[in-house]
Design an enzyme around this catalytic site. Structure first.
Site, PDB file in Angstrom:
ATOM      1  N   ASN A  10       0.860  -0.986   0.121  1.00 55.43           N
ATOM      2  CA  ASN A  10       0.001   0.015  -0.005  1.00 55.43           C
ATOM      3  C   ASN A  10       1.037   1.195   0.013  1.00 55.43           C
ATOM      4  O   ASN A  10       1.629   1.854   0.888  1.00 55.43           O
ATOM      5  CB  ASN A  10      -0.899  -0.006   1.287  1.00 55.43           C
ATOM      6  CG  ASN A  10      -1.723   1.464   1.380  1.00 55.43           C
ATOM      7  OD1 ASN A  10      -1.712   2.129   0.347  1.00 55.43           O
ATOM      8  ND2 ASN A  10      -2.205   1.451   2.646  1.00 55.43           N
ATOM      9  N   LYS A  12       0.211   4.255  -0.356  1.00 55.86           N
ATOM     10  CA  LYS A  12      -0.462   5.606   0.217  1.00 55.86           C
ATOM     11  C   LYS A  12      -0.063   6.456  -0.655  1.00 55.86           C
ATOM     12  O   LYS A  12       0.044   6.498  -2.006  1.00 55.86           O
ATOM     13  CB  LYS A  12      -0.244   5.763   1.724  1.00 55.86           C
ATOM     14  CG  LYS A  12      -0.117   4.510   2.426  1.00 55.86           C
ATOM     15  CD  LYS A  12       0.279   5.014   3.926  1.00 55.86           C
ATOM     16  CE  LYS A  12       0.190   3.630   4.574  1.00 55.86           C
ATOM     17  NZ  LYS A  12      -0.026   3.645   6.043  1.00 55.86           N
ATOM     18  N   HIS A  89      -9.585   0.739   4.962  1.00 52.92           N
ATOM     19  CA  HIS A  89      -8.158   1.099   5.735  1.00 52.92           C
ATOM     20  C   HIS A  89      -8.646   2.057   6.773  1.00 52.92           C
ATOM     21  O   HIS A  89      -9.395   2.915   6.599  1.00 52.92           O
ATOM     22  CB  HIS A  89      -7.087   1.950   4.675  1.00 52.92           C
ATOM     23  CG  HIS A  89      -5.934   1.669   5.007  1.00 52.92           C
ATOM     24  ND1 HIS A  89      -5.567   2.773   6.207  1.00 52.92           N
ATOM     25  CD2 HIS A  89      -4.880   0.927   4.950  1.00 52.92           C
ATOM     26  CE1 HIS A  89      -4.029   2.627   6.390  1.00 52.92           C
ATOM     27  NE2 HIS A  89      -3.652   1.431   5.859  1.00 52.92           N
ATOM     28  N   GLU A  91      -6.880   4.663   7.986  1.00 57.09           N
ATOM     29  CA  GLU A  91      -6.757   6.077   7.504  1.00 57.09           C
ATOM     30  C   GLU A  91      -8.111   6.706   6.802  1.00 57.09           C
ATOM     31  O   GLU A  91      -8.478   7.727   7.010  1.00 57.09           O
ATOM     32  CB  GLU A  91      -5.543   6.362   6.637  1.00 57.09           C
ATOM     33  CG  GLU A  91      -4.145   6.139   7.425  1.00 57.09           C
ATOM     34  CD  GLU A  91      -3.142   5.677   6.503  1.00 57.09           C
ATOM     35  OE1 GLU A  91      -2.983   5.555   5.502  1.00 57.09           O
ATOM     36  OE2 GLU A  91      -2.033   5.212   7.156  1.00 57.09           O
ATOM     37  N   GLU A 161      -5.220  -5.214  10.910  1.00 55.95           N
ATOM     38  CA  GLU A 161      -4.137  -4.094  10.864  1.00 55.95           C
ATOM     39  C   GLU A 161      -4.424  -3.290  12.374  1.00 55.95           C
ATOM     40  O   GLU A 161      -5.374  -2.181  12.239  1.00 55.95           O
ATOM     41  CB  GLU A 161      -4.318  -3.307   9.779  1.00 55.95           C
ATOM     42  CG  GLU A 161      -4.109  -3.581   8.373  1.00 55.95           C
ATOM     43  CD  GLU A 161      -3.317  -2.609   7.458  1.00 55.95           C
ATOM     44  OE1 GLU A 161      -2.227  -2.664   7.085  1.00 55.95           O
ATOM     45  OE2 GLU A 161      -4.161  -1.586   7.238  1.00 55.95           O
ATOM     46  N   GLY A 167       2.668   2.493  10.743  1.00 55.53           N
ATOM     47  CA  GLY A 167       3.618   3.468  10.620  1.00 55.53           C
ATOM     48  C   GLY A 167       4.410   3.890  11.809  1.00 55.53           C
ATOM     49  O   GLY A 167       5.033   4.783  12.023  1.00 55.53           O
ATOM     50  N   SER A 204       3.573  -2.091  10.299  1.00 51.60           N
ATOM     51  CA  SER A 204       5.043  -1.694  10.470  1.00 51.60           C
ATOM     52  C   SER A 204       5.792  -3.128  10.364  1.00 51.60           C
ATOM     53  O   SER A 204       6.863  -3.445  10.461  1.00 51.60           O
ATOM     54  CB  SER A 204       5.457  -1.604  11.985  1.00 51.60           C
ATOM     55  OG  SER A 204       4.912  -0.189  12.163  1.00 51.60           O
TER      56      SER A 204
HETATM   57  C1  PEP Z   1      -0.808   0.207   6.132  1.00 54.28           C
HETATM   58  O1  PEP Z   1      -0.920   1.461   5.863  1.00 54.28           O
HETATM   59  O2  PEP Z   1      -1.524  -0.454   5.529  1.00 54.28           O
HETATM   60  C2  PEP Z   1       0.415  -0.415   6.892  1.00 54.28           C
HETATM   61  C3  PEP Z   1       0.421  -1.372   7.041  1.00 54.28           C
HETATM   62  O3  PEP Z   1       1.501   0.792   7.110  1.00 54.28           O
HETATM   63  P1  PEP Z   1       2.907   0.364   7.617  1.00 54.28           P
HETATM   64  O4  PEP Z   1       3.401  -0.778   6.951  1.00 54.28           O
HETATM   65  O5  PEP Z   1       3.652   1.585   7.068  1.00 54.28           O
HETATM   66  O6  PEP Z   1       2.608   0.354   8.976  1.00 54.28           O
END
Ligand code: PEP
Length: 243
Positions: A10, A12, A89, A91, A161, A167, A204
């Protein structure tokens, strides 16, 4: 779904147009690319379509067409050759106030146009601290996955998640991920009568922790945010996870 793990990147809202060709070149070495999906910003999707891996949208709107300025529909994405859609997601749920009802409509629309749905679910830090993780996940799953029928279920993947892990470089213990994935599978089996839904872990994931995360017995793959924009890290994650 086959047993091999799936790795979804992803990206983003990252990368400028001039960065894309180097990124594409760096990813040309991906092996087992049929188990890799990349979700770039929607304006860059055409650059990614002719590669060996699949392409996903980071978001869709639930209407087919019409006066919805700035939105992109599942039908438009499917007509371009996009095969996957991230839905729900954190976000989107957080910054854009997407409700479970919106998310459900997006899922129904994505399935109608033949997209593989990746439904993201997860608890915030506050919800975790209040011991509400199970309740939050159950609410998300039961509301987001309403009205699916027939073989729709064969085209749904869940991504667990935890919002507090996205992040942040803070990860749940492996056993907690395993237990939560087991819980998610149990909810889908009990309430929707669909056994063994694939569940990915996201939050992460990096080239430093992938060997460890890959040992979780019931994980079907990984949703990778930040590390997917770094080809070296992303290739390493794929190499370990997609064997
Ligand atoms: C995500 O935004 O789906 C995600 C897993 O981000 P990150 O790997 O940066 O934590």
């Amino acid at each position: 779904m086959e047993n091999r793990k799936l790795v979804i990147g992803n990206m983003k809202m990252n990368m400028m147009a001039e960065d894309i060709s180097n990124y594409l070149k760096d990813l040309q070495g991906i092996k087992l690319s049929e188990r890799v999906v990349i979700c770039p910003s929607s304006i860059y999707i055409p650059y990614f379509l002719k590669q060996s891996y699949s392409v996903g949208a980071q978001n869709i709107f639930f209407r087919d067409s019409g006066p919805y300025t700035g939105e992109v529909s599942a039908s438009q994405l499917a007509s371009m050759g996009v095969h996957y859609a991230l839905v729900g997601h954190s976000e989107r749920r957080g910054y854009f106030r997407e409700s479970d009802q919106d998310i459900n409509k997006k899922i129904v629309s994505a399935l109608k146009y033949g997209l593989e749905v990746v439904l993201c679910v997860g608890e915030t830090l506050e919800e975790k601290n209040l011991l509400k993780t199970a309740r939050v996940l159950k609410r998300q799953l039961l509301n987001d996955l309403r009205n699916l029928e027939g073989n729709d279920w064969d085209h749904v993947i869940i991504a667990y998640e935890p919002v507090w892990s996205i992040g942040t470089n803070v990860l749940p213990a492996k056993k907690d991920i395993e237990d939560t994935i087991g819980y998610i599978k149990g909810i889908v089996s009990e309430y929707f009568n669909y056994d063994d839904i694939p569940v990915l872990y996201g939050g992460s994931v990096s080239e430093r922790n992938i060997e460890d995360l890959n040992q979780i017995p019931n994980v079907s793959g990984f949703l990778v945010g930040g590390a997917s924009t770094n080809p070296k890290s992303f290739l390493k994650i794929i190499e370990v996870a997609v064997k």
